[in-house]
Write an enzyme that holds these catalytic residues in place. Sequence first.
Site, PDB file in Angstrom:
ATOM      1  N   ARG A  97       4.751  -5.715  13.350  1.00 56.62           N
ATOM      2  CA  ARG A  97       6.087  -6.230  13.665  1.00 56.62           C
ATOM      3  C   ARG A  97       6.551  -5.616  14.982  1.00 56.62           C
ATOM      4  O   ARG A  97       6.120  -4.508  15.346  1.00 56.62           O
ATOM      5  CB  ARG A  97       7.075  -5.881  12.553  1.00 56.62           C
ATOM      6  CG  ARG A  97       6.679  -6.419  11.178  1.00 56.62           C
ATOM      7  CD  ARG A  97       7.585  -5.855  10.088  1.00 56.62           C
ATOM      8  NE  ARG A  97       7.210  -6.354   8.770  1.00 56.62           N
ATOM      9  CZ  ARG A  97       6.294  -5.787   7.982  1.00 56.62           C
ATOM     10  NH1 ARG A  97       5.652  -4.688   8.390  1.00 56.62           N
ATOM     11  NH2 ARG A  97       6.021  -6.298   6.792  1.00 56.62           N
TER      12      ARG A  97
ATOM     13  N   HIS B 208       7.296 -12.508  16.521  1.00 55.61           N
ATOM     14  CA  HIS B 208       6.699 -12.844  15.229  1.00 55.61           C
ATOM     15  C   HIS B 208       5.650 -13.952  15.374  1.00 55.61           C
ATOM     16  O   HIS B 208       4.780 -14.079  14.513  1.00 55.61           O
ATOM     17  CB  HIS B 208       7.785 -13.259  14.237  1.00 55.61           C
ATOM     18  CG  HIS B 208       7.748 -12.472  12.961  1.00 55.61           C
ATOM     19  ND1 HIS B 208       7.882 -11.096  12.914  1.00 55.61           N
ATOM     20  CD2 HIS B 208       7.542 -12.854  11.673  1.00 55.61           C
ATOM     21  CE1 HIS B 208       7.781 -10.688  11.669  1.00 55.61           C
ATOM     22  NE2 HIS B 208       7.571 -11.718  10.891  1.00 55.61           N
TER      23      HIS B 208
ATOM     24  N   ARG C 121       2.472 -12.271  15.663  1.00 55.76           N
ATOM     25  CA  ARG C 121       2.101 -11.708  14.350  1.00 55.76           C
ATOM     26  C   ARG C 121       1.489 -12.799  13.467  1.00 55.76           C
ATOM     27  O   ARG C 121       0.448 -12.600  12.843  1.00 55.76           O
ATOM     28  CB  ARG C 121       3.348 -11.099  13.696  1.00 55.76           C
ATOM     29  CG  ARG C 121       3.134 -10.556  12.280  1.00 55.76           C
ATOM     30  CD  ARG C 121       4.368  -9.760  11.869  1.00 55.76           C
ATOM     31  NE  ARG C 121       4.478  -9.562  10.438  1.00 55.76           N
ATOM     32  CZ  ARG C 121       3.847  -8.607   9.751  1.00 55.76           C
ATOM     33  NH1 ARG C 121       3.028  -7.785  10.378  1.00 55.76           N
ATOM     34  NH2 ARG C 121       4.028  -8.480   8.452  1.00 55.76           N
TER      35      ARG C 121
ATOM     36  N   HIS D 169       2.082  -6.833   3.765  1.00 56.56           N
ATOM     37  CA  HIS D 169       2.760  -7.677   2.779  1.00 56.56           C
ATOM     38  C   HIS D 169       2.660  -7.036   1.396  1.00 56.56           C
ATOM     39  O   HIS D 169       1.577  -6.624   0.977  1.00 56.56           O
ATOM     40  CB  HIS D 169       2.117  -9.069   2.719  1.00 56.56           C
ATOM     41  CG  HIS D 169       2.367  -9.896   3.932  1.00 56.56           C
ATOM     42  ND1 HIS D 169       1.553 -10.955   4.294  1.00 56.56           N
ATOM     43  CD2 HIS D 169       3.344  -9.841   4.878  1.00 56.56           C
ATOM     44  CE1 HIS D 169       2.018 -11.505   5.400  1.00 56.56           C
ATOM     45  NE2 HIS D 169       3.095 -10.849   5.773  1.00 56.56           N
TER      46      HIS D 169
ATOM     47  N   TYR E  88      -1.208 -18.451   5.194  1.00 57.71           N
ATOM     48  CA  TYR E  88      -2.165 -18.594   6.289  1.00 57.71           C
ATOM     49  C   TYR E  88      -3.431 -19.304   5.825  1.00 57.71           C
ATOM     50  O   TYR E  88      -4.055 -20.031   6.596  1.00 57.71           O
ATOM     51  CB  TYR E  88      -2.488 -17.222   6.878  1.00 57.71           C
ATOM     52  CG  TYR E  88      -1.266 -16.504   7.394  1.00 57.71           C
ATOM     53  CD1 TYR E  88      -0.582 -16.965   8.518  1.00 57.71           C
ATOM     54  CD2 TYR E  88      -0.753 -15.394   6.740  1.00 57.71           C
ATOM     55  CE1 TYR E  88       0.558 -16.319   8.979  1.00 57.71           C
ATOM     56  CE2 TYR E  88       0.390 -14.748   7.187  1.00 57.71           C
ATOM     57  CZ  TYR E  88       1.034 -15.222   8.306  1.00 57.71           C
ATOM     58  OH  TYR E  88       2.173 -14.594   8.751  1.00 57.71           O
TER      59      TYR E  88
END
Length: 294
Positions: free
Chosen positions: A146, A240, A243, A266, A275
């Site tokens: 992040r 982001h 990311r 996560h 994803y």
Amino acid sequence: MKCEIEEFIGYLHNTRGTSKNTEVSYERDLKKLERFLTEEKIESVEQVNATLLNSYVMYMERKNFAASSISRSIASIRAFFHFLCQTRSWKENPAEHLKAPKIEKKMPGILTIDEVDLLLKQPRENTAKGIRDRAMLELLYATGIRVSELISLTLKDINLKLGYITCSSGEKERVIPFGSAAKRSVEHYMEGARAELLGSQESEMLFLNCSGKSMSRQGFWKVLKSYAEAAGIQQDITPHTLRHSFAAHLVQNGADLKSVQEMMGHSDISTTQIYMNMNMNKIRDVYMKAHPRR
């Protein structure tokens, strides 16, 4: 309610070891509730009941708050009143049955590998700023961290010899590897550009602004925007985006979800699953365009 909020934030910080960003988010949500209750003439937290909290949720819906914002606020309220029930020995929790709205998971915007490559080539490495910018962009894409984690990195958080960084978020810590491209860029930055930005000052922070201070989120966001425009990238891009691109490109190239989940930090693998869904959609599109009996 002000004292109770302060007590709750102190509990999160001292007992739960939450990050500063988490604490700020909780405090912001609860202060919004406090303002609503004040307008309803509620003077103490003991007067709050389920009806009032449901009224607040309906108020947020009438004000067209995003479903994600309402959901986050409800999570903050439930955590707050759970804390009060434990510390005050309340028999009933007024927030127990608050329900968050359903949030449709949207596919995040990502860049193609070619777009990422073009973006990373934009910083001119004839200045300390340009060398720093290239190192930050390379490391962000190489690790998927992040932006708050990127600008919080200290010198001791990066191991250039072995090629990994250590990220801490509250009590959690994760180690993320990075490749040779990011290693070369960070080494180039450390060889002279960082010292030039630092001047006569001292700092343990890895990345510095042009005044030798810590980089800010807003400062890096502006840097990224300017390079995206220079690269001719049409979509709206944020830190982001890199990311998400990091995770999507890993999955596209065969990385397993558990490993990607750990690198991304996560807590729930269902967050990482998106994803894989993106990858399946891409495969389906290729099939529909190429198969003779589609």
